[in-house]
Design a protein around this motif. Sequence first.
Motif, PDB file in Angstrom:
ATOM      1  N   ARG A  83      42.773  -6.598  -4.559  1.00 26.93           N
ATOM      2  CA  ARG A  83      41.684  -5.768  -5.395  1.00 26.93           C
ATOM      3  C   ARG A  83      40.807  -4.855  -4.876  1.00 26.93           C
ATOM      4  O   ARG A  83      40.691  -3.794  -5.481  1.00 26.93           O
ATOM      5  N   ALA A  84      40.433  -5.224  -3.573  1.00 22.88           N
ATOM      6  CA  ALA A  84      39.557  -4.356  -2.570  1.00 22.88           C
ATOM      7  C   ALA A  84      40.519  -3.233  -2.301  1.00 22.88           C
ATOM      8  O   ALA A  84      40.029  -1.824  -2.287  1.00 22.88           O
ATOM      9  N   TYR A  95      43.127  -2.077  -3.972  1.00 20.89           N
ATOM     10  CA  TYR A  95      43.373  -1.148  -5.214  1.00 20.89           C
ATOM     11  C   TYR A  95      42.085  -0.286  -5.355  1.00 20.89           C
ATOM     12  O   TYR A  95      42.344   0.770  -5.804  1.00 20.89           O
ATOM     13  N   ASP A  96      41.010  -0.872  -5.370  1.00 21.47           N
ATOM     14  CA  ASP A  96      39.759  -0.035  -5.687  1.00 21.47           C
ATOM     15  C   ASP A  96      39.709   1.187  -4.507  1.00 21.47           C
ATOM     16  O   ASP A  96      39.417   2.322  -5.038  1.00 21.47           O
ATOM     17  N   HIS A  97      40.193   0.780  -3.469  1.00 16.75           N
ATOM     18  CA  HIS A  97      40.222   1.881  -2.319  1.00 16.75           C
ATOM     19  C   HIS A  97      41.084   3.071  -2.474  1.00 16.75           C
ATOM     20  O   HIS A  97      41.007   3.975  -2.553  1.00 16.75           O
ATOM     21  N   ARG A 116      42.693   3.972  -5.516  1.00 18.40           N
ATOM     22  CA  ARG A 116      42.419   4.838  -6.613  1.00 18.40           C
ATOM     23  C   ARG A 116      41.298   5.632  -6.386  1.00 18.40           C
ATOM     24  O   ARG A 116      41.374   6.520  -7.138  1.00 18.40           O
ATOM     25  N   MET A 117      40.534   5.428  -5.111  1.00 20.99           N
ATOM     26  CA  MET A 117      39.468   6.306  -5.060  1.00 20.99           C
ATOM     27  C   MET A 117      40.115   7.530  -4.171  1.00 20.99           C
ATOM     28  O   MET A 117      39.313   8.634  -3.896  1.00 20.99           O
ATOM     29  N   GLN A 130      49.016  -3.869  -7.462  1.00 22.73           N
ATOM     30  CA  GLN A 130      48.918  -4.718  -8.863  1.00 22.73           C
ATOM     31  C   GLN A 130      50.057  -5.951  -8.721  1.00 22.73           C
ATOM     32  O   GLN A 130      49.804  -6.787  -9.156  1.00 22.73           O
TER      33      GLN A 130
END
Length: 142
Positions: free
Chosen positions: A85-86, A88-90, A92-93, A23
């Motif tokens: 951002r991609a 980050y999404d990866h 967080r999963m 972030q």
Amino acid sequence: MEAEHHPEAMPMESKLKHLELIQGVINRMAANSFRLKEWSVVLVSAILFLAAREDSGEVALIGLLPVLVFWGLDAYFLRQERLYRALYDHVRMLEPHEIDFSMKTATFTGGKLTWRSSLFSRTLLAFYLAVIAAVVSASIAI
């Protein structure tokens, strides 16, 4: 009294720290993009002021050069922001025990993650085409 750390909580803390690091990069990319827009407007304004002072429409057209350069740089920062951002999404999963603190974005490709897609994003297109229109209009009016 010292707070007790449960062994199960440590992996989740690692995941949260990794997400915070990502972030931070996203925030820096967005700030860089904003600064480029600021500098673009300031530089073009200064060139148009000089063009009006010299009564030269040709000098006003020089303002197109920094606009195009800043547009390309802004697209670079937008692309980097999208890549992170991609990531980050990866992250967080991921399961907390899978966190490795990698900041590599090379595995994310295609679609909105290309420089070209960023260059022609709605926000950049609207901003830089408006600045280009102002420069061209000023060069005609002078």
